[in-house]
Design a protein around this motif. Structure first.
Motif, PDB file in Angstrom:
ATOM      1  N   ASP A   8      10.411   1.325   4.905  1.00 26.85           N
ATOM      2  CA  ASP A   8       9.226   1.999   4.377  1.00 26.85           C
ATOM      3  C   ASP A   8       9.518   2.554   2.983  1.00 26.85           C
ATOM      4  O   ASP A   8      10.319   3.485   2.835  1.00 26.85           O
ATOM      5  N   ARG A   9       8.852   1.978   1.997  1.00 22.72           N
ATOM      6  CA  ARG A   9       9.012   2.461   0.625  1.00 22.72           C
ATOM      7  C   ARG A   9       7.781   3.270   0.246  1.00 22.72           C
ATOM      8  O   ARG A   9       6.653   2.799   0.369  1.00 22.72           O
ATOM      9  N   THR A  10       8.001   4.492  -0.208  1.00 21.73           N
ATOM     10  CA  THR A  10       6.921   5.401  -0.578  1.00 21.73           C
ATOM     11  C   THR A  10       7.000   5.740  -2.060  1.00 21.73           C
ATOM     12  O   THR A  10       8.067   6.120  -2.562  1.00 21.73           O
ATOM     13  N   TYR A  11       5.874   5.584  -2.751  1.00 28.24           N
ATOM     14  CA  TYR A  11       5.762   5.971  -4.155  1.00 28.24           C
ATOM     15  C   TYR A  11       4.814   7.163  -4.261  1.00 28.24           C
ATOM     16  O   TYR A  11       3.704   7.125  -3.719  1.00 28.24           O
ATOM     17  N   GLU A  12       5.217   8.207  -4.958  1.00 27.30           N
ATOM     18  CA  GLU A  12       4.330   9.337  -5.231  1.00 27.30           C
ATOM     19  C   GLU A  12       3.727   9.132  -6.619  1.00 27.30           C
ATOM     20  O   GLU A  12       4.448   9.004  -7.618  1.00 27.30           O
ATOM     21  N   LEU A  13       2.374   9.087  -6.673  1.00 28.09           N
ATOM     22  CA  LEU A  13       1.654   8.773  -7.903  1.00 28.09           C
ATOM     23  C   LEU A  13       0.787   9.954  -8.334  1.00 28.09           C
ATOM     24  O   LEU A  13       0.270  10.693  -7.489  1.00 28.09           O
ATOM     25  N   PRO A  14       0.584  10.144  -9.641  1.00 31.40           N
ATOM     26  CA  PRO A  14      -0.356  11.181 -10.091  1.00 31.40           C
ATOM     27  C   PRO A  14      -1.789  10.860  -9.698  1.00 31.40           C
ATOM     28  O   PRO A  14      -2.598  11.748  -9.462  1.00 31.40           O
ATOM     29  N   ALA A  15      -2.116   9.562  -9.634  1.00 30.53           N
ATOM     30  CA  ALA A  15      -3.439   9.102  -9.197  1.00 30.53           C
ATOM     31  C   ALA A  15      -3.350   7.612  -8.924  1.00 30.53           C
ATOM     32  O   ALA A  15      -2.501   6.915  -9.482  1.00 30.53           O
ATOM     33  N   LEU A  16      -4.234   7.121  -8.037  1.00 33.76           N
ATOM     34  CA  LEU A  16      -4.261   5.699  -7.725  1.00 33.76           C
ATOM     35  C   LEU A  16      -5.427   5.069  -8.475  1.00 33.76           C
ATOM     36  O   LEU A  16      -6.594   5.256  -8.119  1.00 33.76           O
ATOM     37  N   ASP A  17      -5.100   4.346  -9.550  1.00 33.41           N
ATOM     38  CA  ASP A  17      -6.106   3.731 -10.418  1.00 33.41           C
ATOM     39  C   ASP A  17      -6.027   2.226 -10.231  1.00 33.41           C
ATOM     40  O   ASP A  17      -5.117   1.569 -10.724  1.00 33.41           O
ATOM     41  N   GLY A  44      -6.147  -1.625 -10.527  1.00 38.77           N
ATOM     42  CA  GLY A  44      -6.115  -2.535 -11.653  1.00 38.77           C
ATOM     43  C   GLY A  44      -5.238  -2.076 -12.794  1.00 38.77           C
ATOM     44  O   GLY A  44      -5.039  -2.825 -13.759  1.00 38.77           O
ATOM     45  N   ALA A  45      -4.706  -0.858 -12.727  1.00 40.99           N
ATOM     46  CA  ALA A  45      -3.874  -0.323 -13.811  1.00 40.99           C
ATOM     47  C   ALA A  45      -2.395  -0.506 -13.486  1.00 40.99           C
ATOM     48  O   ALA A  45      -2.009  -0.751 -12.332  1.00 40.99           O
ATOM     49  N   VAL A  46      -1.544  -0.365 -14.505  1.00 39.97           N
ATOM     50  CA  VAL A  46      -0.100  -0.310 -14.311  1.00 39.97           C
ATOM     51  C   VAL A  46       0.250   1.147 -14.043  1.00 39.97           C
ATOM     52  O   VAL A  46       0.016   2.022 -14.885  1.00 39.97           O
ATOM     53  N   LEU A  47       0.787   1.424 -12.879  1.00 36.97           N
ATOM     54  CA  LEU A  47       1.035   2.799 -12.451  1.00 36.97           C
ATOM     55  C   LEU A  47       2.524   3.112 -12.496  1.00 36.97           C
ATOM     56  O   LEU A  47       3.362   2.258 -12.187  1.00 36.97           O
ATOM     57  N   ARG A  48       2.845   4.337 -12.874  1.00 37.29           N
ATOM     58  CA  ARG A  48       4.234   4.779 -12.899  1.00 37.29           C
ATOM     59  C   ARG A  48       4.428   5.850 -11.830  1.00 37.29           C
ATOM     60  O   ARG A  48       3.734   6.867 -11.832  1.00 37.29           O
ATOM     61  N   ALA A  49       5.359   5.594 -10.931  1.00 37.90           N
ATOM     62  CA  ALA A  49       5.611   6.527  -9.841  1.00 37.90           C
ATOM     63  C   ALA A  49       6.419   7.712 -10.336  1.00 37.90           C
ATOM     64  O   ALA A  49       7.330   7.574 -11.161  1.00 37.90           O
ATOM     65  N   GLY A  50       6.060   8.905  -9.836  1.00 42.78           N
ATOM     66  CA  GLY A  50       6.863  10.072 -10.149  1.00 42.78           C
ATOM     67  C   GLY A  50       8.187  10.019  -9.412  1.00 42.78           C
ATOM     68  O   GLY A  50       9.250  10.206  -9.991  1.00 42.78           O
ATOM     69  N   THR A  51       8.140   9.748  -8.131  1.00 45.74           N
ATOM     70  CA  THR A  51       9.338   9.567  -7.312  1.00 45.74           C
ATOM     71  C   THR A  51       9.097   8.400  -6.363  1.00 45.74           C
ATOM     72  O   THR A  51       7.959   8.028  -6.089  1.00 45.74           O
ATOM     73  N   ASP A  52      10.160   7.836  -5.879  1.00 38.42           N
ATOM     74  CA  ASP A  52      10.048   6.820  -4.829  1.00 38.42           C
ATOM     75  C   ASP A  52      11.255   6.918  -3.923  1.00 38.42           C
ATOM     76  O   ASP A  52      12.322   7.395  -4.334  1.00 38.42           O
ATOM     77  N   ALA A  84       1.343   7.639  -2.301  1.00 38.91           N
ATOM     78  CA  ALA A  84       0.956   9.011  -1.998  1.00 38.91           C
ATOM     79  C   ALA A  84       0.435   9.696  -3.258  1.00 38.91           C
ATOM     80  O   ALA A  84       1.088   9.683  -4.302  1.00 38.91           O
ATOM     81  N   GLU A  85      -0.770  10.294  -3.141  1.00 41.01           N
ATOM     82  CA  GLU A  85      -1.382  11.027  -4.246  1.00 41.01           C
ATOM     83  C   GLU A  85      -1.241  12.534  -4.028  1.00 41.01           C
ATOM     84  O   GLU A  85      -1.044  12.984  -2.892  1.00 41.01           O
TER      85      GLU A  85
END
Length: 328
Positions: free
Chosen positions: A12-21, A23-31, A94-95
């Motif tokens: 189980d890989r979890t990414y914490e995101l500032p927001a889920l947009d 179609g965009a390229v998203l950068r995870a804060g932590t994973d 995760a948002e």
């Protein structure tokens, strides 16, 4: 000691995101990456509480090797059955507001021989003369992988009972209903799974109690039902209890139900004290990131309220308005 069985484990890989947009390229804060699957999570919670646990599960490919290594790092013995397919990898996004988007892979398809090997591995751990055969509980959890019929869990329940052990089952749909004739000692549905089992909506706590009693009529010894933010129910021969606890902030609900089952079984698996432990573990888990399991220092048992005066008329915060027609 608690032995867990996870027919369809995962990484189980979890990414914490500032927001889920989309179609965009998203950068995870932590994973982070954790050993996953419902039974694996139960073992992780049991180990985090300082108790001995063995995880029986199929392992395939380099993903399976990594899963076995991660289990060892958590202090869990992996009783792995090698399979040809690769262990699945699930992703959770995760948002900050607690919204969680999950993508769960299907997992490998098990052959008949691999399915039988998995059953045999459980039998060996329960009654085959192994030093860990003194299991207090066998916890069988999660979905069935491709290749396993819904009756597979019923076969497992029969074998565990013949070996003289108690079994708790946390699954849903046809796998749950097919297992009930084998009389598992405890089943642990959430509200949606309970509604699906009886084939009707659940709008109040009383609706959930009636559904749990119906599931018991079909063969379950006891029903430990999670009602989400409203709390949990325990319905058994000894009575009906309702328990709840305050939660300040929900960070991730991944694995919270599994932590709850671990707390219940580690506390004996019967009665209001075990229900209180279940709620304490579940409330702690939702306040932790990803699928991190709570340790004793995360728990707040004094904040749990348990009562036999069940609020039957209380509306569910998240009512289940469709039972999906799955009644027996």
């Amino acid at each position: 000691m608690i032995v867990t069985v996870t027919p369809n484990p995962s990484l189980d890989r979890t990414y914490e995101l500032p927001a889920l947009d989309r179609g965009a390229v998203l950068r995870a804060g932590t994973d982070r990456v954790d050993p996953g699957g419902k039974g694996v999570n139960v073992s992780r919670a049991v180990a985090a509480a300082g108790h001995r646990t063995v995880a029986v599960l199929p392992l395939g490919g380099p993903e399976g090797d990594l899963l076995a290594r991660l289990l060892g790092e958590h202090g869990i013995e992996a009783a792995g059955v090698r399979v040809a397919g690769s262990t699945r990898v699930n992703v959770a996004l995760a948002e900050p507001d607690g919204t969680l988007t999950k993508v769960n892979a299907a997992g490998p398809e098990l052959t008949a021989a691999e399915a039988e090997s998995l059953l045999e591995a459980v039998r060996e751990r329960v009654g085959g003369g192994d030093p860990v055969s003194g299991a207090d509980w066998i916890a069988c959890c999660g979905s069935l992988p491709r290749g396993l019929a819904p009756e597979w869990y019923a076969d497992l329940v029969d074998r565990v009972h013949r070996a003289g052990a108690r079994i708790a089952l946390d699954t849903s749909g046809p796998a749950l209903t097919a297992s009930l004739a084998a009389r598992p000692d405890v089943v642990k549905p959430n509200a949606s799974e309970l509604a699906e089992a009886v084939g009707r909506p659940l709008l109040t706590v009383g609706d959930a109690v009636k559904a749990a009693e119906e599931v018991r009529d079909w063969g379950a010894g006891a029903v430990l039902a999670s009602l989400g933010a409203d709390g949990q129910l325990l319905v058994s021969d000894d009575g009906v209890w309702f328990a709840s606890a305050p939660v300040a902030t929900v960070r991730s609900n991944v694995g919270a139900g599994d932590a709850s089952l671990a707390g219940f079984l580690a506390a004996g698996g019967t009665g209001p004290a075990a229900l209180a432990a279940a709620v304490a573990h579940g409330a702690a888990a939702v306040q932790l990131p990803g699928s991190v399991m709570p340790t004793p220092r995360d728990l707040a048992p004094d904040e749990v309220t348990v009562t036999a005066d069940v609020p039957l008329d209380r509306p569910l915060t998240e009512p289940v308005r469709s039972g999906n027609g799955a009644a027996r």
